[in-house]
Design an enzyme around this catalytic site. Structure first.
Site, PDB file in Angstrom:
ATOM      1  N   CYS A 181     -20.914 -12.870  12.686  1.00  0.00           N
ATOM      2  CA  CYS A 181     -19.650 -13.611  12.782  1.00  0.00           C
ATOM      3  C   CYS A 181     -19.057 -13.474  14.179  1.00  0.00           C
ATOM      4  CB  CYS A 181     -18.671 -13.082  11.730  1.00  0.00           C
ATOM      5  SG  CYS A 181     -17.054 -13.866  11.809  1.00  0.00           S
TER       6      CYS A 181
ATOM      7  N   CYS B 242     -15.265 -13.145  14.269  1.00  0.00           N
ATOM      8  CA  CYS B 242     -14.753 -11.802  13.950  1.00  0.00           C
ATOM      9  C   CYS B 242     -15.000 -10.821  15.095  1.00  0.00           C
ATOM     10  CB  CYS B 242     -15.451 -11.227  12.717  1.00  0.00           C
ATOM     11  SG  CYS B 242     -15.736 -12.394  11.391  1.00  0.00           S
ATOM     12  N   ASP B 243     -16.167 -10.905  15.730  1.00  0.00           N
ATOM     13  CA  ASP B 243     -16.602  -9.796  16.599  1.00  0.00           C
ATOM     14  C   ASP B 243     -16.708 -10.114  18.090  1.00  0.00           C
ATOM     15  OD1 ASP B 243     -16.815  -8.249  14.326  1.00  0.00           O
ATOM     16  OD2 ASP B 243     -18.911  -8.761  13.993  1.00  0.00           O
TER      17      ASP B 243
END
Ligand code: NAP
Length: 305
Positions: free
Chosen positions: A132, A135-136
């Site tokens: 992701c 997200c990261d």
């Protein structure tokens, strides 16, 4: 007993619930984790009609949930283990040991990300290996990253990563991309992205965190090592259908449906990424959900059961 239980609260399940509430069906939505589905992992969406500017994935998901709740839908946190039809009633068994009953069911549990299955992948997940970018990506500011895959997801996420990383290698096993032309053009013209084609990742190497990946060029059979801080894997999805009766699944474990989202079992419908022939678009998942809900309404009101 409910008239309709919808399993999954992504775009397909939320659209189905909006239509069901407006049709006056006694409806319950079950969701394993929290509403939203895969759209939560997407940074922004620019092909969902009605939004002039790109809309962030979490925002679109949140809007859908709020819209469904405004219409009175109840979303319960439950992980479904099995769905079966006993005479005219569906029994929905959940992992907390309860059994819910309904006249009809819409399966809208989407799909999960595929893994490469190479040494080091599991070991370094969360320590440099990610599924992701939304997200990261921020953890990789000014670092070197690699993305694996050649579909729309890989192309979009590679572009997103360039906001943070100093360099993004895009590794694809062929020399042609599956993703849309507009994304291919953006990727090719981005100075931070370097294409590594006809190549597969064979190992993730590191100690505390990822340090490098081993590559194999499939055309030349040459192996090499690439120094990276992060590896983002976007190689497609598998349908989340293990809880459904085998007779509604095809050989790829996708749900068989007709154009009305009816499965081979009367009263059981499917919508979104888990179904056969899905184009895996948010818009289409939502449309599937609406179709399945209308079909469920017809099933209930025609008293086919
Ligand atoms: P996808 O289209 O199935 O593409 C998966 C990619 O991963 C392919 O390029 C495939 O290579 C590669 N791949 C598969 N298994 C692999 C392996 N073991 N090792 C290395 N590479 C592997 O998946 P996706 O990109 O996640 O997209 C899924 C669906 O969502 C698509 O229908 C897509 O159009 C849709 N989507 C749309 C948008 C948008 O409209 N903006 C955004 C995201 C996703 P090959 O090409 O060689 O098979």
């Amino acid at each position: 007993m409910k008239e309709l239980i919808i399993i999954g609260a992504g775009p397909a399940g939320m659209a189905a619930s909006i239509y069901a509430m407006r049709a006056g069906l006694d409806t319950l939505v079950l969701e394993k984790i929290s509403p939203g589905g895969q759209v939560m992992l997407t940074y922004e969406i620019e092909n969902y009609p009605g939004f002039v500017e790109p809309v962030e994935g979490w925002q679109l998901a949140s809007n859908m949930e709020q819209q469904a709740r405004r219409l009175g839908v109840t979303i319960e946190s439950k992980d479904v283990e099995q769905v079966r039809k006993v005479q005219d009633v569906f029994e929905i068994k959940t992992t907390d040991g309860s059994v819910l009953t309904a006249r009809s069911v819409i399966a809208a549990t989407g799909a999960s990300l595929k893994r490469l299955g190479v040494p080091g992948e599991s070991e370094f997940t969360g320590r440099g290996v990610s599924y992701c970018a939304t997200c990261d990506a921020a953890f990789f500011k000014d670092m070197v990253t690699a993305v694996v895959g050649g579909g729309n997801t890989a192309l979009e996420e590679a572009l997103y990563l360039t906001r943070f990383a100093s360099k993004v290698y895009l590794i694809h096993r062929r020399d042609e991309f599956r993703g849309q032309k507009i994304l291919q053009d953006r990727v090719r013209s981005n100075p931070k992205i370097e294409l590594v084609l006809d190549t597969v990742v064979t190992q993730v190497i590191g100690d505390e965190k990822v340090k490098a990946i081993s590559l194999l060029n499939k055309k030349t059979n040459k192996t090499s090592e690439l120094t990276v801080n992060g590896l983002f894997i976007f190689i497609g999805f598998s349908p989340n259908t293990a809880y459904l009766p085998k007779e509604v699944l095809n050989e790829a474990a996708q749900v068989k449906v007709d154009m009305h989202m009816r499965t081979p079992i009367g009263g059981l419908f499917a919508a979104g990424d888990l179904r056969e022939g899905s184009y895996r678009q948010v818009l289409m998942a939502a449309a599937d959900g609406a179709t399945a809900s209308i079909s469920a309404y017809e099933y209930i009101t025609n008293k086919e059961w």
